[in-house]
Design an enzyme around this catalytic site. Structure first.
Site, PDB file in Angstrom:
ATOM      1  N   HIS A 188       6.918   2.699   4.178  1.00  0.00           N
ATOM      2  CA  HIS A 188       6.006   1.610   3.830  1.00  0.00           C
ATOM      3  C   HIS A 188       5.067   1.991   2.677  1.00  0.00           C
ATOM      4  O   HIS A 188       3.961   1.477   2.571  1.00  0.00           O
ATOM      5  CB  HIS A 188       5.190   1.159   5.051  1.00  0.00           C
ATOM      6  N   ARG A 189       5.533   2.936   1.848  1.00  0.00           N
ATOM      7  CA  ARG A 189       4.782   3.377   0.663  1.00  0.00           C
ATOM      8  C   ARG A 189       3.445   4.037   0.997  1.00  0.00           C
ATOM      9  O   ARG A 189       2.537   4.081   0.158  1.00  0.00           O
ATOM     10  CB  ARG A 189       4.579   2.205  -0.327  1.00  0.00           C
ATOM     11  N   LEU A 190       3.336   4.564   2.197  1.00  0.00           N
ATOM     12  CA  LEU A 190       2.144   5.330   2.565  1.00  0.00           C
ATOM     13  C   LEU A 190       2.367   6.786   2.171  1.00  0.00           C
ATOM     14  O   LEU A 190       2.350   7.697   3.005  1.00  0.00           O
ATOM     15  CB  LEU A 190       1.854   5.194   4.062  1.00  0.00           C
TER      16      LEU A 190
END
Length: 211
Positions: A188-190
């Site tokens: 989730h692009r974290l």
């Protein structure tokens, strides 16, 4: 869109941290994993250069040596990148290992490797690679590919054993890093990022960065 990873590649959990210790030790660990899991050219890296007035260019080169003193690559000094490196010694490198969902960014300055280092590496190359490098006016206009191949054949006749000497304009550079940044992909692009910056004592300060 998430990057697809190999089932056999090591996976980092959400609680893992890029350690705050020696950046070269982290690089060695990540590079060792890339040599196992990256299917093609784990030593490939993007090399960004710029003209004195700041016009950038970038291309892929191969890492041919590394350690606490820096990262080594080889090139034809008469090439476009050779000219830019001679005029502006500030460069950036980028390693991207898609199989591991990792990147490493390096910013620093260059110094030329010693003639002995360049001779040793050139002699270690495949004879065909040595012929190709010696025959090439890299980055210069070429009227027809056959012209280049003809030059290779002329050198082959001159050096039938393949032991063509290293051209004086072909050598290597060592990138001494002023900053190294490690990037680990997360769901989730974290993503996770840690940047190391060399201090006045030649040690390293580091900090996590927002992705």
């Amino acid at each position: 869109m998430p990057v697809t990873t190999s089932a056999s590649a090591p996976q980092a959990s959400a609680s893992d941290a890029i350690p705050a210790g020696d950046p070269f030790a982290i690089f060695e660990d990540w590079f060792a994993q890339a040599r196992v899991h990256e299917p093609n050219d784990p030593n490939a890296m993007a090399l960004a250069t710029a003209t004195p007035d700041g016009v950038p260019s970038v291309r892929m080169v191969l890492l041919k040596g590394h350690g606490p003193d820096g990262f080594v690559f080889y090139t034809n000094f008469h090439s476009r990148k050779g000219g830019e490196l001679a005029a502006n010694g500030h460069v950036a490198l980028l390693f991207h290992w898609k199989s591991l969902r990792r990147q490493i960014r390096v910013e620093g300055t260059i110094t030329e490797v010693t003639p002995a280092e360049a001779d040793a590496y050139f002699a270690s190359r495949h004879p065909e690679s040595r012929l190709g490098s010696a025959a090439s006016d890299q980055s210069r206009p070429l009227a027809a590919r056959q012209d280049y191949l003809d030059r290779v054949e002329l050198l082959r006749a001159q050096y039938p054993d393949g032991n063509v000497p290293r051209p004086g304009h072909w050598s290597g550079y060592r990138v001494t890093p002023a900053a190294i940044e490690f990037w680990q992909d997360r769901d989730h692009r974290l993503h996770e990022r840690r940047r190391f910056v060399r201090d006045a004592t030649q040690g390293w300060n580091s900090t996590l960065l927002y992705p």
